[in-house]
Design an enzyme around this catalytic site. Sequence first.
Site, mmCIF file in Angstrom:
data_model
loop_
_atom_site.group_PDB
_atom_site.id
_atom_site.type_symbol
_atom_site.label_atom_id
_atom_site.label_comp_id
_atom_site.label_asym_id
_atom_site.label_seq_id
_atom_site.Cartn_x
_atom_site.Cartn_y
_atom_site.Cartn_z
ATOM 1 C CB SER A 64 66.944 20.185 24.693
ATOM 2 O OG SER A 64 67.138 21.515 25.098
ATOM 3 C CG ASP B 105 69.322 25.254 26.750
ATOM 4 O OD1 ASP B 105 68.239 25.776 27.011
ATOM 5 O OD2 ASP B 105 69.819 24.441 27.531
#
Length: 507
Positions: free
Chosen positions: A123, A344
């Site tokens: 990320s 996520d």
Amino acid sequence: MCNLLSLLCFVCTCVISSSRTIQDRKSHYHAKSSFDEKNKDHWRIQAQMTLLAKLDQSFNINVAKNVILFVGDGMSITTVAAARAYLGQQKGYLGEELKLSFESFPFTGLAKTYCVDSNVADSACSGTAYLSGVKANSGTVGLSAAVKRGDCRGQRDASHSVTGLMDWAQKSGKTTGLVTTTRVTHATPAAAYAHSADRKWEADTHMPKHGLRCEDIASQLVNGHVGSRIDVVLGGGRQNFLPNKVANGSEAGHRGDGRNLIQEWLQKRERLGAVPKYISTKEELLNIEDNYDSLLGLFSSDHMPYNLESNGEPSLADMTEAAIRILSKNKNGYFLFVEGGRIDTAHHETKARKALDETVEFAKAVEAATRLVDDQTLVVVTADHSHTMTYSGYSKRGSDILGLAKSKFNTSDYLPYTTLSYANGPGYKPHQDFHRHNLMLDDISNLNYTYPSLVPTARETHGGEDVAVFAQGPWAHLFTGSYEQNYLPHAIAYAACIGDGRLSCDN
């Protein structure tokens, strides 16, 4: 061939009939459906209506006064497909035929997500790409690929720092906002304002104890050149803003330097001429007074709870609506970055039920935003990277997306498998007596059930395939096709006339 009028009448009739309650739901084939799928005319009309919509599309080439960038963290295309079935089945439909809110956007593309040093993105590097326009190394935030993870000296060298949409919008006189369901200092939101050689350096106590000292991410949000000028910040992560030694029963945080960054934020915003407010509850968010033009909301010590485990915290849609209301006061427009971050974290735990539910919550936030904006607002929805969840088997239509696959092809060991599973992760279950684990013994309906994975890892990993991009509004057609992920902010900047690249207003 039916003419347009008869097509519209037919579709209207089908939509009206689809809202009627169907009594007999003893089998999946009796579940509510939008149309009569057994009628061949249904498919012809459905395709013709899609064609007519495409032919009727026009390109909006006005300057985008406002921009909202939504990122579903870890929202792979597989996740989107499974979440639409999950949502549909909650509503009593078969499921697969429905769309999430952003799937109705007129323009769609694919973004390639790899990092400079890794074929599968995290990320941090992906956030740097789609927010700044520069691809980076894994684990680094707001820095070029000249800096490796953990290189504090490289972080301190300003020549390696990169800024992007948040900075460009601020320099053009727009208000800016950041909304997330994770810690506001987590890798994805941090990429909007910070420069850090390690995504984990969220508070001063997370830094290396020896060697050069670098500024932590939370401190950069409060005092950094970009972070300090963000008008609205909503999410979790209060622990990184509070000292770890407190008196009088106050909440303890993670900071070892004794600083209370919440108080520093209020003072900094006042010095910049804003009227700031700090809040920590949903009630405060929903009742914020109109006189405040700057808002910091930290609703949890760590990440915000999953929607399915919420204790009254604001939803992503609540936070998004509040941010838009405040940012919209600026006549020059705004840039808002919104992350559905717990998609996520659920995938990393192979908790598919939570991941799909968080995706639905993300879609609700997109829908809430589109109700509040006009055709001067560019809305882009995408993901930062994929995950290893697969959607497989040959179950009948309407089968529980979170249940066991009911395949016409029996497994060679005669044991069942789930429609959703992972390539790796904590859901791995060892074979017993050379036989695969019998999933009939598991409580799959449990909220925290870890779905099966092939390879045992403590945390499931990301996937390396492309992610989808959905867009509507001014210059949304720029987001069609296949491209590198770092193209996104350049296209957004062009549409909004911000930054120092090619701009639509130059024409």
